[in-house]
Design a protein around this motif. Sequence first.
Motif, mmCIF file in Angstrom:
data_model
loop_
_atom_site.group_PDB
_atom_site.id
_atom_site.type_symbol
_atom_site.label_atom_id
_atom_site.label_comp_id
_atom_site.label_asym_id
_atom_site.label_seq_id
_atom_site.Cartn_x
_atom_site.Cartn_y
_atom_site.Cartn_z
ATOM 1 N N THR A 256 13.379 31.565 60.669
ATOM 2 C CA THR A 256 13.850 31.916 62.062
ATOM 3 C C THR A 256 14.733 30.641 62.401
ATOM 4 O O THR A 256 15.632 30.812 63.044
ATOM 5 N N LEU A 257 14.413 29.545 61.924
ATOM 6 C CA LEU A 257 15.557 28.417 61.941
ATOM 7 C C LEU A 257 16.721 28.579 61.608
ATOM 8 O O LEU A 257 17.808 28.542 62.271
ATOM 9 N N LEU A 258 16.592 28.997 60.271
ATOM 10 C CA LEU A 258 17.930 29.420 59.495
ATOM 11 C C LEU A 258 18.594 30.574 60.361
ATOM 12 O O LEU A 258 19.912 30.705 60.278
ATOM 13 N N LEU A 259 17.823 31.713 60.858
ATOM 14 C CA LEU A 259 18.532 32.707 61.347
ATOM 15 C C LEU A 259 19.176 32.198 62.733
ATOM 16 O O LEU A 259 20.285 32.658 63.051
ATOM 17 N N ALA A 260 18.369 31.403 63.355
ATOM 18 C CA ALA A 260 19.124 30.794 64.824
ATOM 19 C C ALA A 260 20.175 30.148 64.426
ATOM 20 O O ALA A 260 21.092 30.323 65.196
ATOM 21 N N GLY B 108 15.380 29.396 70.524
ATOM 22 C CA GLY B 108 14.388 28.633 71.468
ATOM 23 C C GLY B 108 12.766 29.089 70.896
ATOM 24 O O GLY B 108 11.660 28.514 71.221
ATOM 25 N N SER B 109 12.873 30.442 70.384
ATOM 26 C CA SER B 109 11.474 30.884 69.863
ATOM 27 C C SER B 109 11.060 30.719 68.270
ATOM 28 O O SER B 109 10.203 31.266 67.723
ATOM 29 N N SER B 110 12.118 30.050 67.610
ATOM 30 C CA SER B 110 11.965 29.785 66.346
ATOM 31 C C SER B 110 10.677 28.974 65.958
ATOM 32 O O SER B 110 10.373 28.177 66.575
ATOM 33 N N THR B 111 9.804 29.666 64.849
ATOM 34 C CA THR B 111 8.480 28.857 64.585
ATOM 35 C C THR B 111 8.406 28.671 63.146
ATOM 36 O O THR B 111 7.591 27.932 62.670
ATOM 37 N N GLY B 112 9.596 28.956 62.394
ATOM 38 C CA GLY B 112 9.328 28.344 61.065
ATOM 39 C C GLY B 112 10.791 28.256 60.261
ATOM 40 O O GLY B 112 11.803 28.554 61.012
#
Length: 414
Positions: free
Chosen positions: A107-111, A100-104
């Motif tokens: 962070t999208l890959l981590l999510a 929900g908080s991914s900004t790049g």
Amino acid sequence: MTDVGGKRSELLSDWRLLLFGTLASLASAPGQTLVISLFNADIRAAFSLSHGEFGTAYMMATLASAVVILWSGKLIDRYDLRVVFGVTTIGLCLACMVAGSSTGWLTLLLALFLLRHFGQGLMSHIAVTSVNRYYQTVRGKASAIVNQGFTLAEATLPITISALIVAIGWRQSWYVLGLVAACIVLPLLLLLIADHRRRHGRYLDRMSILEADTASELFSRTQRQWTRAEMLRDPRFYGVLPVVLAPSFLNTGLMFHHQHIVVSKGWQLETWYLLLMAYAASSIVFSMLAGIMVDKNGARSLMPLFTLPMVMGGASLMAGNHDAWIVGVLISFGAAAGMTSAVTAPFWAEVYGVQHLGAIKAVATAVMIFASAMSPALYGAMFDAGITIPAIGLLNIVIVLIASACAWLALRKS
């Protein structure tokens, strides 16, 4: 657990474990392709990604999950089920918050990695492995019942989460899923397995008897307690791999890109979501039938057969553009999805034993995750290259027939 009172009494004697497995399979939903695909268009729009680029990100995260679960999946053999489940649920909650908080890009890959690992990977692994370890003569039926958690998610979540996204936005929807995991799933399921120490004690007593009586029929080849290293040297494992991989690969490709497939075929998304009930109903019926047949005839007899319904699904994708063909796609893929867990999970316990089941099934889970990782990227690349939906349907048919033939050849003398 014993057979006193018949198989039905064994199935019902530990209903808390059965309910735990079913709800754990339902709780894996945030990491399943079905749920993540509902955010597909919003995520691609937020990060300016093409079908292929998002599919590649999904592949990278899922491949990482497949590698890590080779280690994390065997922890269920070493640590208390309550501890493993608790850590997994906290991890899933964290995954939803990061999504929900991914900004790049990073962070999208981590999510995506956290969602796939703790949701699709570990939560599903815990649900299926726990019932197959502690049940003996009714593994097929127990696995079929646990599979209904996945089916319930497929039947209810697309409409529910789609409405939630419209109402509060895609980022806030991930936060809601995380709160559900932390505030409802974690305490409820820990309550169901509060008596796990006694269950595991009975299991250890049974394994001690097996190990002490090495001369008895209990240590025949089919009841031998294989290690993971021994399984990896068994040719049968590699023979059945294609049929284990096929449902994960094909179902993931279908569900991840369902929005594009539906639009390309001229179907209505609303009709697709409504007819997911047919997918769920087919999954329930065929899962229970497969469970009964596994307990009666053994899982090995069904391994070459359970993916064959997807041939009809491939043919339906090759057919016309009328909405009626959606039924053929969803019923056939639902049937195969329902039978997958009811057949493959008991297969590992039936052929390789239960003492190292977590480690053994972790390998099976890893290769299934690997297949689910490759599918969105390959499908996305094919769509970006202009490959048509009928061609995808033909690919489905070829993959299923080859996989079934490999399994039949591997197990024909087993």
